[in-house]
Design a protein around this motif. Structure first.
Motif, PDB file in Angstrom:
ATOM      1  N   LEU A  84      70.091  49.820  21.363  1.00 51.99           N
ATOM      2  CA  LEU A  84      69.739  48.390  21.370  1.00 51.99           C
ATOM      3  C   LEU A  84      70.532  47.625  22.431  1.00 51.99           C
ATOM      4  O   LEU A  84      70.044  46.630  22.973  1.00 51.99           O
ATOM      5  CB  LEU A  84      70.007  47.785  19.990  1.00 51.99           C
ATOM      6  CG  LEU A  84      69.092  48.254  18.860  1.00 51.99           C
ATOM      7  CD1 LEU A  84      69.492  47.621  17.552  1.00 51.99           C
ATOM      8  CD2 LEU A  84      67.630  47.920  19.191  1.00 51.99           C
ATOM      9  N   GLY A  85      71.765  48.078  22.742  1.00 52.27           N
ATOM     10  CA  GLY A  85      72.544  47.401  23.777  1.00 52.27           C
ATOM     11  C   GLY A  85      71.860  47.489  25.133  1.00 52.27           C
ATOM     12  O   GLY A  85      71.773  46.494  25.868  1.00 52.27           O
ATOM     13  N   PHE A  86      71.342  48.701  25.519  1.00 52.18           N
ATOM     14  CA  PHE A  86      70.624  48.835  26.794  1.00 52.18           C
ATOM     15  C   PHE A  86      69.368  47.962  26.807  1.00 52.18           C
ATOM     16  O   PHE A  86      69.060  47.285  27.801  1.00 52.18           O
ATOM     17  CB  PHE A  86      70.243  50.301  27.018  1.00 52.18           C
ATOM     18  CG  PHE A  86      71.423  51.209  27.228  1.00 52.18           C
ATOM     19  CD1 PHE A  86      72.187  51.125  28.389  1.00 52.18           C
ATOM     20  CD2 PHE A  86      71.795  52.150  26.276  1.00 52.18           C
ATOM     21  CE1 PHE A  86      73.268  51.981  28.590  1.00 52.18           C
ATOM     22  CE2 PHE A  86      72.876  52.992  26.461  1.00 52.18           C
ATOM     23  CZ  PHE A  86      73.624  52.894  27.623  1.00 52.18           C
ATOM     24  N   ASN A  96      76.403  44.779  18.878  1.00 54.86           N
ATOM     25  CA  ASN A  96      77.815  44.385  18.834  1.00 54.86           C
ATOM     26  C   ASN A  96      78.589  45.299  19.779  1.00 54.86           C
ATOM     27  O   ASN A  96      79.089  46.358  19.407  1.00 54.86           O
ATOM     28  CB  ASN A  96      78.360  44.478  17.410  1.00 54.86           C
ATOM     29  CG  ASN A  96      79.805  44.018  17.331  1.00 54.86           C
ATOM     30  OD1 ASN A  96      80.299  43.322  18.224  1.00 54.86           O
ATOM     31  ND2 ASN A  96      80.491  44.410  16.272  1.00 54.86           N
ATOM     32  N   ILE A  97      78.674  44.948  21.042  1.00 57.50           N
ATOM     33  CA  ILE A  97      79.291  45.788  22.082  1.00 57.50           C
ATOM     34  C   ILE A  97      80.804  45.597  22.030  1.00 57.50           C
ATOM     35  O   ILE A  97      81.316  44.527  22.353  1.00 57.50           O
ATOM     36  CB  ILE A  97      78.752  45.424  23.473  1.00 57.50           C
ATOM     37  CG1 ILE A  97      77.226  45.530  23.507  1.00 57.50           C
ATOM     38  CG2 ILE A  97      79.398  46.316  24.524  1.00 57.50           C
ATOM     39  CD1 ILE A  97      76.705  46.904  23.164  1.00 57.50           C
ATOM     40  N   ILE A 131      80.513  54.454  21.275  1.00 60.06           N
ATOM     41  CA  ILE A 131      79.623  54.397  20.104  1.00 60.06           C
ATOM     42  C   ILE A 131      78.820  53.104  20.017  1.00 60.06           C
ATOM     43  O   ILE A 131      77.815  53.047  19.305  1.00 60.06           O
ATOM     44  CB  ILE A 131      80.429  54.615  18.811  1.00 60.06           C
ATOM     45  CG1 ILE A 131      81.469  53.506  18.642  1.00 60.06           C
ATOM     46  CG2 ILE A 131      81.087  55.977  18.794  1.00 60.06           C
ATOM     47  CD1 ILE A 131      82.207  53.591  17.313  1.00 60.06           C
ATOM     48  N   SER A 132      79.273  52.003  20.719  1.00 64.14           N
ATOM     49  CA  SER A 132      78.516  50.748  20.658  1.00 64.14           C
ATOM     50  C   SER A 132      77.121  50.878  21.278  1.00 64.14           C
ATOM     51  O   SER A 132      76.271  50.011  21.085  1.00 64.14           O
ATOM     52  CB  SER A 132      79.296  49.631  21.372  1.00 64.14           C
ATOM     53  OG  SER A 132      80.475  49.319  20.678  1.00 64.14           O
ATOM     54  N   TRP A 133      76.869  51.970  22.048  1.00 68.85           N
ATOM     55  CA  TRP A 133      75.593  52.124  22.770  1.00 68.85           C
ATOM     56  C   TRP A 133      74.698  53.201  22.156  1.00 68.85           C
ATOM     57  O   TRP A 133      73.607  53.466  22.687  1.00 68.85           O
ATOM     58  CB  TRP A 133      75.870  52.483  24.238  1.00 68.85           C
ATOM     59  CG  TRP A 133      76.725  51.445  24.906  1.00 68.85           C
ATOM     60  CD1 TRP A 133      78.071  51.379  24.907  1.00 68.85           C
ATOM     61  CD2 TRP A 133      76.271  50.317  25.654  1.00 68.85           C
ATOM     62  NE1 TRP A 133      78.516  50.288  25.597  1.00 68.85           N
ATOM     63  CE2 TRP A 133      77.412  49.608  26.092  1.00 68.85           C
ATOM     64  CE3 TRP A 133      75.000  49.849  26.032  1.00 68.85           C
ATOM     65  CZ2 TRP A 133      77.341  48.462  26.856  1.00 68.85           C
ATOM     66  CZ3 TRP A 133      74.918  48.695  26.803  1.00 68.85           C
ATOM     67  CH2 TRP A 133      76.076  48.005  27.201  1.00 68.85           C
ATOM     68  N   LYS A 134      75.129  53.828  21.045  1.00 70.66           N
ATOM     69  CA  LYS A 134      74.400  54.985  20.508  1.00 70.66           C
ATOM     70  C   LYS A 134      73.005  54.632  20.012  1.00 70.66           C
ATOM     71  O   LYS A 134      72.081  55.460  20.114  1.00 70.66           O
ATOM     72  CB  LYS A 134      75.201  55.632  19.364  1.00 70.66           C
ATOM     73  CG  LYS A 134      76.367  56.494  19.847  1.00 70.66           C
ATOM     74  CD  LYS A 134      76.994  57.297  18.705  1.00 70.66           C
ATOM     75  CE  LYS A 134      76.005  58.336  18.191  1.00 70.66           C
ATOM     76  NZ  LYS A 134      76.604  59.221  17.168  1.00 70.66           N
ATOM     77  N   ASP A 135      72.810  53.428  19.469  1.00 74.91           N
ATOM     78  CA  ASP A 135      71.484  53.098  18.904  1.00 74.91           C
ATOM     79  C   ASP A 135      70.510  52.611  19.973  1.00 74.91           C
ATOM     80  O   ASP A 135      69.345  52.336  19.686  1.00 74.91           O
ATOM     81  CB  ASP A 135      71.614  52.056  17.797  1.00 74.91           C
ATOM     82  CG  ASP A 135      72.269  50.774  18.275  1.00 74.91           C
ATOM     83  OD1 ASP A 135      72.426  50.598  19.504  1.00 74.91           O
ATOM     84  OD2 ASP A 135      72.634  49.952  17.414  1.00 74.91           O
ATOM     85  N   GLN A 193      79.095  41.901  26.638  1.00 75.69           N
ATOM     86  CA  GLN A 193      79.196  41.138  25.385  1.00 75.69           C
ATOM     87  C   GLN A 193      78.517  39.787  25.508  1.00 75.69           C
ATOM     88  O   GLN A 193      77.799  39.363  24.600  1.00 75.69           O
ATOM     89  CB  GLN A 193      80.677  40.968  25.011  1.00 75.69           C
ATOM     90  CG  GLN A 193      81.347  42.249  24.564  1.00 75.69           C
ATOM     91  CD  GLN A 193      82.851  42.087  24.403  1.00 75.69           C
ATOM     92  OE1 GLN A 193      83.451  41.181  24.982  1.00 75.69           O
ATOM     93  NE2 GLN A 193      83.461  42.986  23.631  1.00 75.69           N
ATOM     94  N   ARG A 194      78.723  39.119  26.610  1.00 76.61           N
ATOM     95  CA  ARG A 194      78.116  37.788  26.780  1.00 76.61           C
ATOM     96  C   ARG A 194      76.605  37.875  26.880  1.00 76.61           C
ATOM     97  O   ARG A 194      75.882  37.045  26.321  1.00 76.61           O
ATOM     98  CB  ARG A 194      78.695  37.107  28.016  1.00 76.61           C
ATOM     99  CG  ARG A 194      80.154  36.685  27.844  1.00 76.61           C
ATOM    100  CD  ARG A 194      80.610  35.800  28.973  1.00 76.61           C
ATOM    101  NE  ARG A 194      79.742  34.631  29.077  1.00 76.61           N
ATOM    102  CZ  ARG A 194      79.795  33.751  30.067  1.00 76.61           C
ATOM    103  NH1 ARG A 194      80.650  33.927  31.044  1.00 76.61           N
ATOM    104  NH2 ARG A 194      78.985  32.720  30.099  1.00 76.61           N
TER     105      ARG A 194
END
Length: 857
Positions: free
Chosen positions: A142-144, A130-131, A136-140, A120-121
Motif C-alpha cells: 500500500l505504501g508504493f 504507516n511508513i 516491513i512498512s512496505w510489505k503490504d 511519510q509526508r
C-alpha cells in the motif's frame, strides 16, 4: 535490484548488463555508468584485455567516486576485477547512496532520514499506510500504491486496494511504475511477501527512483513548506493577540469593579462592622491584589514578547483594542492606587472615632443614670406643702432643709453640664444613636429646669413663713451643710473610680496612674472630714436627749444619714484597689503594644533598606550586563530566586502588622517604614526583576532569529549604555542618532539625512513616545540585512501551488497544505475577481500582502 537500477541508467547510453560481478570486471561499463548518473566525463578508459588494463579502468572509476567525497572502505580494484560479489555489490550500494539518495533533503534532513520523511509526508493522508522504516512498512504494497496515487491519481484506483492482498498491491505498483513512470521493476513481489524482513537497501534503492521520478513535484512541496511556516507564525501571533486582549479585559474589569469599593468611604455604625471592613481591606492587599500585580506585569511582558515576535517575523506592530493599550492599563492601575491611597488610614480613623464614640456613649449613660437616680422623687418633694401644718421649729427645719437641697442641687449642676457636653460631642462625631441620646439629654435638661423652678417656688413659700420661725437647730444645719458636699465628693470619687478610660501610649497610662496616686493622697483628710461630720451628728443626738427636743429622730435638713456616709466611704475604699488593678493591667497592655512596635520597627528597618538595595542592584545589572546573554539570563534568574526566597520575611512582617492593627496601635516612633511602603516596594522589586529578565529573553530571541553574534550584541550594548547617560534604559532621539553615527551609520545633517532619520524613528518608536528602548535598537541594527520571509516570497510560493495561475482553488489548497493551515487560508482569502477567474477562485496575492500589513483583507 542493483542490476535493474544500473540498467535504468545504462540504457540511456544504449547498453545493459546481465551480471553485475561479471559485466563490471573490466571497468568499462562501470565508468560509463558513472558518466551517465553524474553528467561528467571520466578519464579515457584502457581498451586492452589484460588484467592491468582492467585494474586501471576500475581505479579510475573508484578515484572518481572518491573525488565526490565518498569514503570507499576496503573496496579495491583487484577485488572488482576478480569478480568479488560482496565487494562489487558494496561498491554499487555506495554509488546509489551518493548519486541517488545523498542529495535528497526534506525539511533540513538528508539521505535516509530525508527520504523516509518524504515518504511519510506523501502517504500521511492514506488509511492503512504507516511508513516507519525501509523494510516491513512496505510489505503490504500500500505504501508504493499511495506514493503513485498521491502524484498520479489517475494511474491507480486506491479505494479498491485491500491490505490483506499484498501480492496484488505490490504487482500493481511495480507494473504501473514500469509502464507509466519509466521506473524498472527492481523488486519481486513474491520475495517481499515471503520474507519476514525485506532487504532495506533494495527498498531504499527502489523508493529513491520514485522520489526522482516525482522530483518535479518537489518545487510545489517547497513552496507549500514556506507557506506553512508563514501561516504558523501568523496563527501563533493571532493567539498571542487574543490572549493579550482577554487578559487586558479581565484586568480592566477587575480594576473597574474594585475602584468603587475603595472609593466608598461611607462609615459604619459599629466597631465590629468597621473591623470587618479593615479585615476585608487586609485580605485585598494580601490575597487579592498581589495576583493582579503579577497579571499586570505578565501583561506587559506578553505585550513586549509579542511585539518582538512580530518584528522578527517582519509583521506590523500589534495595536490592542481601544482602551486596552499598556498605557491604558497603567492609567487604570494608577486610578486604582489613587483610590486605594488613604483608604486604610480612613478605616483606622473611623475605628478611632467609633471607639471614642462608644466610650463617650457609655460615659453619657453612666452620668445620666446617676443623675436620674438622684433626681428621682425630687419634684414630688419640692411640691409638698408640709410647711402649712408644721410647727415653728418644723418650719425652720424645712427652710434649712431646703437650703441644703439647694446646695445639693448646685453641686449637681456640673454633672448636668457634663451630660449636655457629652451629648453635644456625640452629635458632632455623628454618633449613630444620637436621637435617643438627644431625647434623654433633653429630658434631663427639661427636668433640671423644672427642678430649678420648683426649688425657687418652694424657697419663696418657706421665706414667707421664715418670719414665723424663731429657732433653728444649728447643729443639724451644720451637719447637713458639711454632709452634703462630702456626700457629693464621695459620689464624684466613686464615679471617677469607676470611670472607663482609653489610652494609646505608656505615657498616657502613666498620667492616669499619677492622677490616681494624687487622689489616694487626699483620702486621710477626707477621713478626718467624715469623722468631724459624724461628730456633729453625735452632738445633735446628745442635745436632743439632754433637752428632750421635739424634733428628735431624723435630721430635718438633710436625708444623708451617718449610715449612708459610712457606707459610701467604705465603697470608696473598696473601689481604690480595683482602680489600681485596672491601671496595672492597662499599663501591661501598653508595654505589650510597645514591644509590638519595636518588633515591627526592627524588621521594617531591615526589610525596607534591603528592598531599596536590591532595586539599585537590579538597575546596575540591567546596565552592566557582563558575559553572554545566557549567562546574564541565568544570573538574573538566580537573582530572582534569591529575591523570591525573601518572601517569608515579608509574610512575617505582615503578621506583625496584623497584630499591631488588632491591638489598635496607630503610630510607631521606632520606624519610618509603614506596611504599605514595604508592600509597594516589594511589588516594584518583583516587577522590575521580571521586566529585566524579559528584556534579556527578548534579546536572546532577537539574536537567535537575526543571527547576531555575542560580540555584536556586546558592541550594541556598550554603544547603547554609553549614550544612555541617565541610565534610564532608553535613548532620546538625539542620543539615538549619536549612537547610530558611532556605529558607522551614515546620517547627514541635510534634508535627506533628516528624512532618513525620521524613517528610522518610525521603525524604532512606532507609538511616538519619544524614546528608543534597547530591544527596538537591536531590532533595527539587525533587520536591515536579515534574511526574513517577505510578502513577495509567500506570493511566489502560492503561485507555484496554483500552477502559475493568478488565483488558487480550494481543492489545490487542501491538496498541498496540512488541513488546519489549508482551512486557515480558505477562511481568510478573498474571492478572486480577475478576468481569468473561475467559480470558487481565491485571491492569494491580497492575502499574502495582508500577512505583512501591506494591505487590508
Amino acid at each position: 535490484t542493483f542490476t535493474a537500477w544500473c540498467n535504468s541508467h545504462l540504457r540511456k547510453a544504449g547498453t545493459q548488463i546481465e551480471n553485475i560481478e561479471e559485466d563490471f570486471r573490466d571497468g568499462l561499463k562501470l565508468m560509463l555508468l558513472l558518466e551517465v548518473i553524474s553528467g561528467e566525463r571520466l578519464a579515457k578508459p584502457e581498451r586492452g584485455k589484460m588484467r592491468v588494463h582492467k585494474i586501471s579502468n576500475v581505479n579510475k572509476a573508484l578515484d572518481f567516486i572518491a573525488s565526490k567525497g565518498v569514503k570507499l572502505v576496503s573496496i579495491g580494484a583487484e577485488e572488482i576485477v576478480d569478480g568479488n560479489v560482496k565487494m562489487t555489490l558494496g561498491m554499487i550500494w555506495t554509488i546509489i547512496l551518493r548519486f541517488a539518495i545523498q542529495d535528497i533533503s526534506v525539511e533540513e534532513t538528508s539521505a535516509k532520514e530525508g527520504l523516509l520523511l518524504w515518504c511519510q509526508r506523501k502517504t500521511a493522508p492514506y488509511k492503512n499506510v504507516n511508513i516507519q522504516n525501509f523494510h516491513i512498512s512496505w510489505k503490504d504494497g500500500l505504501g508504493f500504491c499511495a506514493l503513485i496515487h498521491r502524484h498520479r491519481p489517475e494511474l491507480i484506483d486506491y479505494g479498491k486496494l485491500r491490505k490483506d492482498d499484498p501480492l496484488t498491491n505490490l504487482n500493481t505498483a511495480f507494473d504501473v511504475a514500469e509502464k507509466y513512470l519509466d521506473i524498472p521493476k527492481m523488486l519481486d513481489a513474491e520475495d517481499i511477501v515471503g520474507t519476514a524482513r525485506p532487504d532495506e537497501k533494495a527498498i531504499m534503492t527502489y523508493v529513491s527512483s520514485f522520489y526522482h521520478a516525482f522530483s518535479g513535484a518537489q518545487k510545489a512541496e517547497t513552496a507549500a513548506n514556506r507557506i506553512c511556516k508563514v501561516l504558523a507564525v501568523n496563527q501563533e501571533n493571532e493567539q498571542l493577540m487574543e490572549d493579550y486582549e482577554k487578559l487586558a479585559s479581565d484586568l480592566l474589569e477587575w480594576i473597574r469593579r474594585t475602584i468603587p469599593w475603595l472609593e466608598n468611604r461611607a462609615p459604619e455604625n459599629t466597631m465590629q462592622a468597621m473591623q470587618q471592613k479593615l479585615e476585608d481591606f487586609r485580605d485585598y492587599r494580601r490575597l487579592h491584589k498581589p495576583p493582579k500585580v503579577q497579571e499586570k506585569c505578565q501583561l506587559e511582558i506578553n505585550f513586549n514578547t509579542l511585539q518582538t515576535k512580530l518584528r522578527l517575523s517582519n509583521r506590523p506592530a500589534f495595536m490592542p483594542s481601544e482602551g486596552k493599550m499598556v498605557s491604558d492599563i497603567n492609567n487604570a492601575w494608577g486610578g486604582l492606587e489613587q483610590a486605594e491611597k488613604g483608604y486604610e488610614e480612613w478605616l483606622l480613623n473611623e475605628i478611632r472615632r467609633l471607639e471614642r464614640l462608644d466610650h463617650l456613649a457609655e460615659k453619657f449613660r453612666q452620668k445620666a443614670s446617676i443623675h436620674e437616680s438622684w433626681t428621682d422623687g425630687k419634684e414630688a418633694m419640692l411640691q409638698q406643702k408640709d410647711y402649712e401644718t408644721a410647727t415653728l421649729s418644723e418650719i425652720k427645719a424645712l427652710l434649712k432643709k431646703h437650703e441644703a437641697f439647694e446646695s445639693d442641687l448646685a453641686a449637681h449642676q456640673d454633672r448636668v453640664e457634663q451630660i449636655a457636653a457629652i451629648a453635644q460631642e456625640l452629635n458632632e462625631l455623628d454618633y449613630y444613636d444620637s436621637p435617643s441620646v438627644n431625647a434623654r439629654c433633653q429630658k434631663i435638661c427639661d427636668q433640671w429646669d423644672n427642678l430649678g423652678a420648683l426649688t425657687q417656688k418652694r424657697r419663696e413659700a418657706l421665706e414667707r413663713t421664715e418670719k414665723l420661725l424663731e429657732t433653728i437647730d444649728q447643729l443639724y444645719l451644720e451637719y447637713a451643710k458639711r454632709a452634703a458636699p462630702f456626700n457629693n465628693w464621695m459620689e464624684g470619687a466613686m464615679e471617677d473610680l469607676q470611670d472607663t478610660f482609653i489610652v494609646h501610649t505608656i505615657e498616657e497610662i502613666q498620667g492616669l496612674t499619677t492622677a490616681h496616686e494624687q487622689f489616694k493622697a487626699t483620702l486621710p483628710d477626707a477621713d478626718k472630714e467624715r469623722q468631724a461630720i459624724l461628730g456633729i451628728h453625735n452632738e445633735v443626738s446628745k442635745i436632743v436627749q439632754t433637752y428632750h427636743v421635739n424634733m428628735a429622730g431624723t435630721n430635718p435638713y438633710t436625708t444623708i444619714t451617718p449610715h449612708e456616709i459610712n457606707g459610701k466611704w467604705e465603697h470608696v475604699r473598696q473601689l481604690v484597689p480595683r482602680r489600681d488593678q485596672a491601671l496595672m493591667e492597662e499599663h501591661a497592655r501598653q508595654q505589650q503594644n510597645e514591644r509590638l512596635r519595636k518588633q515591627f520597627g526592627a524588621q521594617a528597618n531591615v526589610i525596607g533598606p534591603w528592598i531599596q538595595t536590591k532595586m539599585e542592584e537590579i538597575g546596575r545589572i540591567s546596565i552592566e550586563m557582563h558575559g553572554t546573554l545566557e549567562d546574564q539570563l541565568n544570573h538574573l534568574r538566580q537573582y530572582e530566586k534569591s529575591i523570591v526566597n525573601y518572601k517569608p520575611k515579608i509574610d512575617q512582617l505582615e503578621g506583625d502588622h496584623q497584630l499591631i492593627q488588632e491591638a489598635l496601635i496607630f503610630d510607631n516612633k521606632h520606624t519610618n517604614y509603614t506596611m504599605e511602603h514595604i508592600r509597594v516596594g516589594w511589588e516594584q522589586l518583583l516587577t522590575t526583576i521580571a521586566r529585566t529578565i524579559n528584556e534579556v529573553e527578548n534579546q536572546i530571541l532577537t539574536r537567535d532569529a537575526k543571527g547576531i553574534s555575542q560580540e555584536q550584541m556586546n558592541e550594541f550594548r556598550a554603544s547603547f549604555n554609553h549614550f544612555d547617560r541617565d541610565h534610564s534604559g532608553t535613548l532620546g532621539p538625539e542620543e539615538f542618532k549619536a549612537c547610530l553615527i558611532s556605529l558607522g551609520y551614515d546620517i547627514g545633517n541635510d534634508a535627506q539625512g533628516e528624512a532618513e532619520f525620521a524613517r528610522i524613528m518610525s521603525i524604532v518608536d512606532p507609538n511616538r513616545l519619544g524614546v528608543v528602548t534597547f530591544q527596538a535598537f537591536i531590532d533595527f541594527m539587525s533587520r536591515e540585512t536579515a534574511d526574513t520571509d517577505t510578502a513577495d516570497q509567500v506570493m511566489a510560493s502560492f503561485k507555484i501551488l496554483a500552477g502559475d495561475k493568478n488565483y488558487i482553488t480550494v481543492e489545490e489548497l487542501r491538496r498541498e497544505l496540512p488541513p488546519d493551515q489549508a482551512e486557515y487560508c480558505i477562511a481568510r482569502m478573498a474571492p478572486y475577481n480577475g478576468r481569468d477567474a473561475v467559480p470558487g477562485a481565491l485571491d492569494y496575492m491580497s492575502f499574502s500582502t495582508a500577512l505583512y500589513g501591506e494591505s487590508d483583507l
